[in-house]
Design a protein around this motif. Structure first.
Motif, PDB file in Angstrom:
ATOM      1  N   UNK A 102       0.897  -1.256  -0.231  1.00  0.00           N
ATOM      2  CA  UNK A 102      -0.040   0.092  -0.029  1.00  0.00           C
ATOM      3  C   UNK A 102       0.730   1.443   0.060  1.00  0.00           C
ATOM      4  N   UNK A 103       1.914   1.248   0.538  1.00  0.00           N
ATOM      5  CA  UNK A 103       2.864   2.463   0.597  1.00  0.00           C
ATOM      6  C   UNK A 103       3.348   2.598  -0.623  1.00  0.00           C
ATOM      7  N   UNK A 104       3.641   1.428  -1.450  1.00  0.00           N
ATOM      8  CA  UNK A 104       4.452   1.670  -2.754  1.00  0.00           C
ATOM      9  C   UNK A 104       3.351   2.323  -3.656  1.00  0.00           C
ATOM     10  N   UNK A 105       2.028   1.928  -3.690  1.00  0.00           N
ATOM     11  CA  UNK A 105       1.054   2.505  -4.332  1.00  0.00           C
ATOM     12  C   UNK A 105       0.878   3.783  -3.987  1.00  0.00           C
ATOM     13  N   UNK A 106       0.714   4.271  -2.869  1.00  0.00           N
ATOM     14  CA  UNK A 106       0.657   5.719  -2.415  1.00  0.00           C
ATOM     15  C   UNK A 106       1.619   6.400  -3.043  1.00  0.00           C
ATOM     16  N   UNK A 107       2.650   5.951  -2.919  1.00  0.00           N
ATOM     17  CA  UNK A 107       4.167   6.699  -3.391  1.00  0.00           C
ATOM     18  C   UNK A 107       4.083   6.867  -4.963  1.00  0.00           C
ATOM     19  N   UNK A 108       3.555   5.898  -5.582  1.00  0.00           N
ATOM     20  CA  UNK A 108       3.349   5.652  -6.959  1.00  0.00           C
ATOM     21  C   UNK A 108       2.285   6.868  -7.555  1.00  0.00           C
ATOM     22  N   UNK A 109       1.173   6.896  -6.606  1.00  0.00           N
ATOM     23  CA  UNK A 109       0.059   7.879  -6.950  1.00  0.00           C
ATOM     24  C   UNK A 109       0.712   9.358  -6.950  1.00  0.00           C
ATOM     25  N   UNK A 110       1.360   9.353  -5.527  1.00  0.00           N
ATOM     26  CA  UNK A 110       2.097  10.807  -5.205  1.00  0.00           C
ATOM     27  C   UNK A 110       3.289  11.291  -6.572  1.00  0.00           C
ATOM     28  N   UNK A 111       3.671  10.281  -7.055  1.00  0.00           N
ATOM     29  CA  UNK A 111       4.717  10.721  -7.909  1.00  0.00           C
ATOM     30  C   UNK A 111       4.035  11.027  -9.149  1.00  0.00           C
ATOM     31  N   UNK A 112       2.891  10.444  -9.649  1.00  0.00           N
ATOM     32  CA  UNK A 112       2.183  10.482 -10.817  1.00  0.00           C
ATOM     33  C   UNK A 112       1.713  11.838 -10.771  1.00  0.00           C
ATOM     34  N   UNK A 113       1.253  12.212  -9.426  1.00  0.00           N
ATOM     35  CA  UNK A 113       0.431  13.659  -9.319  1.00  0.00           C
ATOM     36  C   UNK A 113       1.416  14.817  -9.487  1.00  0.00           C
ATOM     37  N   UNK A 114       2.862  14.412  -8.872  1.00  0.00           N
ATOM     38  CA  UNK A 114       3.714  15.409  -8.769  1.00  0.00           C
ATOM     39  C   UNK A 114       4.365  15.685 -10.303  1.00  0.00           C
ATOM     40  N   UNK A 115       4.355  14.489 -11.063  1.00  0.00           N
ATOM     41  CA  UNK A 115       4.928  14.810 -12.356  1.00  0.00           C
ATOM     42  C   UNK A 115       3.901  15.422 -13.367  1.00  0.00           C
ATOM     43  N   UNK A 116       2.443  14.910 -13.153  1.00  0.00           N
ATOM     44  CA  UNK A 116       1.578  15.727 -14.041  1.00  0.00           C
ATOM     45  C   UNK A 116       1.340  17.255 -13.843  1.00  0.00           C
ATOM     46  N   UNK A 117       1.681  17.637 -12.325  1.00  0.00           N
ATOM     47  CA  UNK A 117       1.603  18.978 -11.900  1.00  0.00           C
ATOM     48  C   UNK A 117       2.764  19.799 -12.666  1.00  0.00           C
ATOM     49  N   UNK A 118       4.012  18.885 -12.788  1.00  0.00           N
ATOM     50  CA  UNK A 118       5.259  19.674 -13.179  1.00  0.00           C
ATOM     51  C   UNK A 118       4.971  19.828 -14.827  1.00  0.00           C
ATOM     52  N   UNK A 119       4.241  18.539 -15.503  1.00  0.00           N
ATOM     53  CA  UNK A 119       4.160  18.677 -16.817  1.00  0.00           C
ATOM     54  C   UNK A 119       3.108  19.664 -17.094  1.00  0.00           C
TER      55      UNK A 119
END
Length: 199
Positions: A102-119
């Motif tokens: 679950x921690x990995x899935x949360x980190x994946x989601x957070x990373x995706x949101x961060x990258x999409x925000x930068x994009x």
């Protein structure tokens, strides 16, 4: 450059500068992460290219574009390059993230949101005209002005034609009256001459 751009560009560019420097420093890890994408890119190139070299090229591109963007040099072009590298990072990080916990899935989601925000940020920056009209607006404005000038010239030509027609009809009426007077005058002279002959 406005104060907001002066502050926002270095803030947005710093993330890409740090990520690009990290990719250059850890080229082996970067090549491993980018391996599926880089293999396809290497296969598409006409010459054989090392994956590690391509990983360094991606890192150097991101670092250089981030520095240029942060300094406000060719900001739209550098932001467009950053958008491409950001899309690549988003895909690679999403694909290579650990989702077994679950921690990995949360980190994946957070990373995706961060990258999409930068994009999203660099996409906005890539179309920012720094307060100047865009090329599309300028082209549309020129076309609109040309259409207005054409309409004015057409209206002027139509007015000129109407005046010429009006002047022609006036000239024809005047010539007709003159011809009628001449005919009456000739007829009068002819009657006068006839009355002299027959008198």
């Amino acid at each position: 450059m406005s104060a907001v751009r002066f502050i926002a560009r270095p803030l947005l560019g710093s993330s890409f500068v740090i990520a690009g420097a990290s990719k250059l420093k850890n080229a082996d890890d970067t090549a491993e992460q980018l391996s599926p994408v880089l293999r396809r890119a290497a296969d598409a190139l006409p010459v054989q290219v090392d994956e590690k070299l391509l990983a360094r090229a991606v890192g150097a591109t991101q670092l250089g574009a981030g520095v240029l963007f942060a300094l406000g040099k060719v900001p739209r072009l550098s932001a467009s390059v950053l958008a491409l590298t950001s899309a690549l990072n988003t895909f690679v990080e999403w694909r290579s993230a650990d989702i077994s916990t679950p921690t990995g899935r949360d980190a994946r989601r957070s990373g995706l949101l961060k990258n999409l925000s930068l994009l999203g940020g660099v996409l906005l920056a890539s179309v920012d005209t720094n307060g100047h009209p865009s090329l599309a607006w300028r082209a549309q404005n020129i076309a609109s002005d040309a259409a207005k000038a054409g309409r004015r010239q057409l209206a002027g030509a139509e007015k000129g034609i109407a005046e010429a027609q009006k002047g022609t009809s006036k000239a024809l009426r005047k010539a007709s009256r003159k011809a009628q007077r001449s005919v009456r005058s000739v007829a009068k002279d002819a009657r006068s001459a006839a009355s002299d002959v027959f008198a």
